[in-house]
Design a protein around this motif. Structure first.
Motif, PDB file in Angstrom:
ATOM      1  N   MET A  54       0.818  -1.205   0.000  1.00  0.00           N
ATOM      2  CA  MET A  54       0.000   0.000   0.000  1.00  0.00           C
ATOM      3  C   MET A  54       0.854   1.258   0.000  1.00  0.00           C
ATOM      4  O   MET A  54       0.582   2.208  -0.744  1.00  0.00           O
ATOM      5  CB  MET A  54      -0.955   0.003   1.185  1.00  0.00           C
ATOM      6  N   VAL A  79       0.685   4.374  -2.703  1.00  0.00           N
ATOM      7  CA  VAL A  79       0.437   5.757  -2.282  1.00  0.00           C
ATOM      8  C   VAL A  79       1.542   6.666  -2.817  1.00  0.00           C
ATOM      9  O   VAL A  79       1.266   7.726  -3.388  1.00  0.00           O
ATOM     10  CB  VAL A  79       0.329   5.875  -0.739  1.00  0.00           C
ATOM     11  N   ALA A 101      -4.892   2.910  -3.378  1.00  0.00           N
ATOM     12  CA  ALA A 101      -3.753   2.134  -2.899  1.00  0.00           C
ATOM     13  C   ALA A 101      -4.196   0.896  -2.133  1.00  0.00           C
ATOM     14  O   ALA A 101      -3.626  -0.185  -2.301  1.00  0.00           O
ATOM     15  CB  ALA A 101      -2.856   3.007  -2.022  1.00  0.00           C
ATOM     16  N   TYR A 102      -5.220   1.038  -1.317  1.00  0.00           N
ATOM     17  CA  TYR A 102      -5.731  -0.106  -0.567  1.00  0.00           C
ATOM     18  C   TYR A 102      -6.268  -1.170  -1.524  1.00  0.00           C
ATOM     19  O   TYR A 102      -5.953  -2.347  -1.400  1.00  0.00           O
ATOM     20  CB  TYR A 102      -6.833   0.329   0.407  1.00  0.00           C
ATOM     21  N   SER A 145      -6.280  12.960  -0.754  1.00  0.00           N
ATOM     22  CA  SER A 145      -5.472  11.950  -0.066  1.00  0.00           C
ATOM     23  C   SER A 145      -6.315  10.728   0.279  1.00  0.00           C
ATOM     24  O   SER A 145      -5.829   9.598   0.233  1.00  0.00           O
ATOM     25  CB  SER A 145      -4.814  12.526   1.182  1.00  0.00           C
ATOM     26  N   GLU A 146      -7.591  10.940   0.570  1.00  0.00           N
ATOM     27  CA  GLU A 146      -8.480   9.810   0.852  1.00  0.00           C
ATOM     28  C   GLU A 146      -8.691   8.947  -0.386  1.00  0.00           C
ATOM     29  O   GLU A 146      -8.734   7.718  -0.295  1.00  0.00           O
ATOM     30  CB  GLU A 146      -9.830  10.307   1.379  1.00  0.00           C
ATOM     31  N   THR A 181       0.714   9.357  -5.747  1.00  0.00           N
ATOM     32  CA  THR A 181       0.842  10.745  -5.298  1.00  0.00           C
ATOM     33  C   THR A 181       1.857  11.520  -6.127  1.00  0.00           C
ATOM     34  O   THR A 181       1.576  12.619  -6.616  1.00  0.00           O
ATOM     35  CB  THR A 181       1.247  10.799  -3.810  1.00  0.00           C
ATOM     36  N   GLU A 201      -5.507   6.959  -1.017  1.00  0.00           N
ATOM     37  CA  GLU A 201      -5.428   5.840  -0.079  1.00  0.00           C
ATOM     38  C   GLU A 201      -6.405   4.729  -0.449  1.00  0.00           C
ATOM     39  O   GLU A 201      -6.079   3.551  -0.318  1.00  0.00           O
ATOM     40  CB  GLU A 201      -5.672   6.319   1.346  1.00  0.00           C
TER      41      GLU A 201
END
Length: 66
Positions: A27, A31, A57-58, A50-51, A35, A54
């Motif tokens: 992860m 990220v 990425a998750y 950013s959420e 990013t 994430e």
């Protein structure tokens, strides 16, 4: 992501970028790359929150190679 990357869980078969099913990234790696970008991959900071980064990425890190 799917236009460039292969990720079976997303039904994507892109041939330009890295095959995420084979790479099985962590992860934190996803990220960082989403990013900041990497090579020809653009940075998505400022385009995605950013959420959202994430969440992507998750999903990638938990589903790659499944």
């Amino acid at each position: 992501c799917g236009m460039c990357h292969t990720l079976q869980a997303a039904g994507s078969k892109g041939q330009i970028g890295i095959n995420l099913d084979k790479l099985k990234p962590l992860m934190a790696q996803v990220v960082l790359v989403v990013t900041n970008g990497n090579g020809v991959m653009p940075a998505f900071e400022g385009m995605l929150s950013s959420e959202e980064i994430e969440a992507v990425a998750y999903f990638v890190s938990t589903s790659a190679g499944q």
